[in-house]
Design an enzyme around this catalytic site. Structure first.
Site, short mmCIF file in Angstrom:
data_model
loop_
_atom_site.label_atom_id
_atom_site.label_comp_id
_atom_site.label_asym_id
_atom_site.label_seq_id
_atom_site.Cartn_x
_atom_site.Cartn_y
_atom_site.Cartn_z
N ASN A 12 -22.12 6.41 33.62
CA ASN A 12 -22.21 4.96 33.43
C ASN A 12 -21.09 4.30 34.25
OD1 ASN A 12 -22.33 2.32 32.58
ND2 ASN A 12 -21.49 2.74 30.54
N TRP A 13 -21.49 3.67 35.35
CA TRP A 13 -20.47 3.09 36.25
C TRP A 13 -19.92 1.77 35.73
CZ3 TRP A 13 -23.21 3.62 41.72
CH2 TRP A 13 -23.44 4.98 41.97
N LYS A 14 -20.53 1.21 34.70
CA LYS A 14 -20.13 -0.11 34.20
C LYS A 14 -20.12 -1.10 35.37
CE LYS A 14 -17.49 2.38 30.81
NZ LYS A 14 -16.83 2.24 29.54
N HIS A 98 -25.45 -0.10 24.53
CA HIS A 98 -24.08 0.37 24.77
C HIS A 98 -23.11 -0.52 23.99
CE1 HIS A 98 -20.30 1.26 26.80
NE2 HIS A 98 -20.87 2.37 27.22
N GLU A 100 -20.40 -1.81 24.69
CA GLU A 100 -19.87 -2.98 25.42
C GLU A 100 -20.90 -4.09 25.49
OE1 GLU A 100 -18.48 -0.93 28.94
OE2 GLU A 100 -16.95 0.09 27.75
N GLU A 169 -21.64 7.61 20.95
CA GLU A 169 -20.42 7.22 21.65
C GLU A 169 -19.50 6.48 20.68
OE1 GLU A 169 -20.97 6.90 26.15
OE2 GLU A 169 -21.56 4.99 25.30
N GLY A 175 -13.30 4.85 26.98
CA GLY A 175 -12.32 4.27 27.89
C GLY A 175 -10.89 4.34 27.38
N SER A 212 -14.64 9.24 26.79
CA SER A 212 -13.53 9.91 27.49
C SER A 212 -13.83 11.37 27.84
CB SER A 212 -12.23 9.79 26.68
OG SER A 212 -11.85 8.43 26.57
N GLY A 233 -18.20 7.67 31.40
CA GLY A 233 -17.82 6.41 32.03
C GLY A 233 -16.84 6.64 33.16
N GLY A 234 -15.55 6.47 32.87
CA GLY A 234 -14.51 6.51 33.90
C GLY A 234 -14.57 7.74 34.81
C1 PEP Z 1 -19.14 4.88 28.48
O1 PEP Z 1 -18.90 3.84 29.06
O2 PEP Z 1 -20.29 5.09 28.07
C2 PEP Z 1 -18.09 5.87 28.32
C3 PEP Z 1 -18.31 6.92 27.59
O3 PEP Z 1 -16.89 5.61 28.97
P1 PEP Z 1 -15.64 6.61 29.13
O4 PEP Z 1 -16.17 7.95 29.55
O5 PEP Z 1 -14.79 5.99 30.19
O6 PEP Z 1 -14.96 6.69 27.81
#
Ligand code: PEP
Length: 250
Positions: A12-14, A98, A100, A169, A175, A212, A233-234
């Site tokens: 997930n590039w956000k 999600h 966010e 999640e 994040g 994470s 994500g990151g």
């Molecule tokens: C996400 O945005 O779905 C996510 C899991 O982010 P991260 O891996 O950065 O925690």
């Protein structure tokens, strides 16, 4: 007997990467994961980079998913994108719910409608769920996640299984660099599987852990019996780091 669940690793590039950067990333990723990766792989670029990603990954098995989808097929919904539009752009799936997006106002009712709209259009829906730190500290994780999954799947039926994935999640792990322990991830994913089993064949449903995930912790998280891959994500923003997570799932 249910077929074995093929792992899925989705990035997930956000709100990161332009169309040009997406093209560069996808070209590099395709080389790194090879022609026949042992697991399913997907990237979730922002709307403006979807078509470039679809184009760059056209001759690969890597799927492209949007980060959200609106419940209506068309209409007066400024700033939104519909499932048929995504499909016409060559997109394979969409994240729905999600945390966010929920924090930005997407409601449980909308999430349920979006799950239905995405599946109806022929997209694979990756439904996201997960509790906040306050809910976990209050010992309310099971009740909260159960209610979220029940609500999101209210209009889902057994035949929808091939187009459904659920990502657990925990918000406190997204994040933050604070990852759920394998025990916490396993416990929550088992709850999700048991709740989803009221709607679809739970033994065949893919459930991902997100929060994470990185190349150092991916293998032990994905080794949990009810964790069938990761939503990243990151650590999905760099092709080498993402490819190492893909390799850890294989
Ligand atoms: C996400 O945005 O779905 C996510 C899991 O982010 P991260 O891996 O950065 O925690």
């Amino acid at each position: 007997m249910s077929a074995p669940r093929r792992p899925l690793v989705a990035g997930n590039w956000k709100m990161h990467k332009t169309a040009g950067e997406a093209r560069e990333f996808c070209t590099a990723l395709a080389v790194l994961v090879g022609a026949e990766p042992p697991v399913d792989v997907a990237v979730c670029p922002p709307f403006t980079a979807l078509e470039a990603s679809v184009d760059a990954l056209a001759d690969t098995s890597i799927a492209v998913c949007a980060q959200n989808v609106h419940e209506a097929a068309s209409g007066a919904h400024t700033g939104e994108v519909s499932a048929p539009m995504l499909l016409a752009a060559g997109v394979d799936g969409a994240l729905v719910g999600h945390s966010e997006r929920r924090a930005a106002g997407d409601t449980d009712a909308q999430v349920a409608l979006r799950v239905r709209a995405g599946i109806d259009a022929g997209l694979t829906v990756v439904l996201c769920c997960g509790e906040s730190l306050d809910i976990r500290r209050a010992g309310d994780t099971q009740r909260f996640v159960t209610r979220q999954v029940e609500s999101a799947l209210a209009d889902v039926h057994a035949a929808d299984l091939p187009r459904l994935v659920i990502a657990y999640e925990p918000i406190w792990a997204i994040g933050t660099g604070e990852t759920a322990t394998p025990e916490q991830a396993q416990e929550a994913c088992a709850i999700v599987r048991s709740v989803a089993s009221e709607r679809v064949d739970g033994a065949s449903l893919r459930i991902l852990y997100g929060g994470s995930v990185n190349p150092g912790n991916a293998a032990e998280l994905m080794a949990c019996p009810d964790v069938d891959g990761a939503l990243v994500g990151g650590a999905s923003l760099d092709p080498e780091s993402f490819a190492r997570i893909v390799a850890a799932a294989g």
